[in-house]
Design an enzyme around this catalytic site. Structure first.
Site, PDB file in Angstrom:
ATOM      1  CB  THR A  18       9.866   5.742   1.998  1.00 19.05           C
ATOM      2  OG1 THR A  18      10.524   6.903   2.523  1.00 19.05           O
ATOM      3  CG2 THR A  18      10.214   5.585   0.534  1.00 19.05           C
ATOM      4  CB  CYS A  19       7.654   8.233   6.411  1.00 19.85           C
ATOM      5  SG  CYS A  19       9.248   9.075   6.293  1.00 19.85           S
ATOM      6  CB  VAL A  20       2.929   6.823   5.644  1.00 22.96           C
ATOM      7  CG1 VAL A  20       3.123   7.621   6.916  1.00 22.96           C
ATOM      8  CG2 VAL A  20       2.940   7.746   4.433  1.00 22.96           C
TER       9      VAL A  20
END
Length: 574
Positions: free
Chosen positions: A542-544
């Site tokens: 989810t971070c990228v």
């Protein structure tokens, strides 16, 4: 408004969010500009190398999931709301770190605050069949009626007698809501919280400039609990590549000294410790304190109107209380008929009285007196904990009639939009001001403020949008059957399925203003290798915004596995 929408946002970024975040924002703009292709002839002569002032300080908290989640969230925000560092969340027993779990924390708090049993929002006791499909706002499927049905009108504070014993807990929840909204804005976290436009209208138009301790201080950079300003981790790169225009904002010598002398680390690990053996600090634990704070506002301003007085009108009342507004609308028809009778000079007094006695409710043969109503407000749900409230002293003994119908309508509307929500709104304002001053949101219209806080809560995309703003990589191309099947599945998704997919892939069920085009980083689809075939589930970073998608045998299997994955909870290595 004199300024454009873009100017509003830029002023907000540079001034309201503080000096440190303004510098960080300017650096982000510079990074974005440097990533654009630029002809050799137009390169800036001062681009000698990378520039960097530093990174915003981060504070990381570890909390558990479970039934006490809202109490843990309360403790986190009570501890960190007045700190200017970026709040990061980890979930106990899960490997995931960074923006993904943090966004889920904000999503889960937003969902918890919509629970009907809390009694903080206007709602009714609508009955649902036992076989009705459940609702999932992030905590797993819940039965119909578990959350307040916001519908198209959105959430609005429920009115309460201001001396109600239950109001202490209600005010503590609105204090939490204020801190939550303020911290979401400060850290730029979109939250799927469907507050009504009249609620935003009060925040954007209210006289919120009083009772502020920071009126004469530098906006947005209050000191934290230890007396230190928001800090940066400084690096040794040169500042010469910053232009004069990029540094053109107010910065007094003390603030500049704070930035230049900071020491420490960029991410401070701070698990939330249990303050009591029985668990986290609860809503009930702080109810008395928050209630007394809200009461002090009421007592000191007993001869003054509340800061949001006179802002909302009958159209807002129709939006926030549709069922009561429909009934009062029928009374308004009677009022107009009553005025028409009194203004008819051709009628004698006896004829006027005869006509008045013959007036009936619209679409009915019943007279107003036949309803046997009194000057009392009856709440729309049992969750509020009171059966009726006297709209005026002795209202339970004053029958409603054509002689006092105007006063009844005025008092009913005033109770719902003003006198019944005063302590709740004061508590919200006090919580918001813990983060930064509420008066600074007055630069936005209600629609702009809602978009800034919530993004696009009804995500919509077309086939062309997905092809243009989604990037296939590492095993997939735009011509790959697996990628084409994914795009078709996403286009065919229903509204709730799209929100679940965004929550799964990005950590937030809303899109930023502008939709997929402004999702940063863009959604990237990569091929997931490994054994399992059609039984293997997609996974995400989810971070990228990385979607790791196996190559499935058919579009139908892809849809089934993707929807199954969106129901999985937790952040683990994959």
């Amino acid at each position: 408004y004199v300024m454009t929408k873009n100017s509003h946002k830029q002023w907000y970024q540079r001034r309201v969010r503080g000096i440190s975040r303004s510098i960080h924002w300017l650096q982000s703009l510079r990074d974005t500009s440097d990533q654009r292709p630029r002809a050799v002839a137009t390169r800036r002569v001062d681009e000698m190398g990378e520039f960097r002032i530093g990174r915003l300080k981060h504070e990381r908290c570890t909390i558990p999931r479970g039934e006490d989640f809202l109490d843990w969230a309360l403790q986190v925000l009570n501890t960190h709301a007045n700190n200017k560092s970026v709040l990061e969340i980890e979930f106990r027993g899960e490997e995931g770190t960074g923006i993904g779990p943090t966004l889920e924390f904000y999503s889960l708090v937003a969902a918890e605050l919509q629970r009907k049993e809390l009694g903080i929002w206007v709602c009714d006791d609508e009955e649902f069949p036992t076989e009705a499909e459940g609702v999932d706002l992030g905590q797993g499927p819940k039965p119909r009626g578990y959350y307040v049905k916001a519908g198209t009108h959105g959430l609005f504070p429920a009115p309460y007698p201001q001396d109600s014993t239950k109001l202490s807990k209600i005010c503590s929840l609105f204090h939490l809501l204020g801190m939550f909204v303020g911290k979401s804005l400060q850290d730029q976290r979109l939250v799927d919280l469907p507050l009504s436009l009249p609620f935003f209208k009060m925040l954007c138009s209210g006289n919120t400039s009083d009772h502020l301790s920071d009126t004469n201080s530098d906006v947005g950079d209050h000191s934290d609990s230890e007396g230190t300003s928001e800090s940066f981790l400084l690096k040794s790169e040169s500042l010469s590549s910053l232009t004069e225009g990029e540094l053109r904002f107010r910065c007094d010598s003390d603030a500049a000294s704070d930035i230049s002398s900071v020491q420490g680390t960029s991410c401070h690990e701070e698990p939330v410790n249990e303050p009591r053996k029985s668990g986290p600090l609860t809503i009930e634990d702080i109810a008395v304190d928050t209630s007394s704070e809200a009461s002090s506002y009421t007592n000191t301003r007993s001869n003054q109107l509340p800061w949001f007085s006179g802002i909302l009108n009958n159209e807002d009342f129709i939006t926030t209380n549709p069922y009561l507004a429909k009934f009062l609308g029928s009374l308004d028809v009677l009022i107009e008929q009553k005025k028409a009778v009194f203004s008819d000079s051709s009628l004698s007094d006896s004829q006027k009285q005869e006509k008045l006695n013959s007036l009936t409710l619209p679409g009915s043969k019943a007279r107003l007196e036949d309803l046997c109503l009194f000057f009392q407000f009856t709440p729309s749900s049992k969750v509020y904990g009171y059966a009726e409230f006297d709209l005026k002293p002795g209202g339970g003994n004053i029958p409603l009639s054509l002689h006092n119908i105007e006063e009844y309508c005025d008092l009913s509307r005033s109770f719902c939009l003003d006198t019944g929500i005063r302590r709740q709104m004061e508590a919200f304002k006090a919580g918001f001001n813990t983060v930064f001053s509420l008066c600074h949101v007055r630069m936005f219209t209600p629609q702009e403020f809602r978009l800034l806080l919530c993004g696009e809560m009804s995500p919509d995309w077309s086939l062309n949008d997905l092809l243009e703003y989604t990037e296939p990589k590492f095993g997939y191309t735009r011509d790959s059957p697996g990628f084409i099947n994914l795009v078709e599945v996403l286009v065919e998704m229903s509204g709730p399925e799209r929100k679940n997919f965004l929550q799964f892939a990005t950590g937030c069920s809303s899109l930023p203003p502008g939709g997929l085009a402004n999702l940063n980083p863009r959604l990237t689809v990569v091929r997931k290798e490994g054994e399992g075939g059609d039984a293997c589930l997609p996974s995400v970073n989810t971070c990228v915004h990385y979607l790791k998608l196996p190559e499935y045998s058919s579009k139908e299997v892809l849809r089934e596995r993707l929807l199954q994955s969106t129901q999985e909870k937790g952040f683990h290595l994959n």
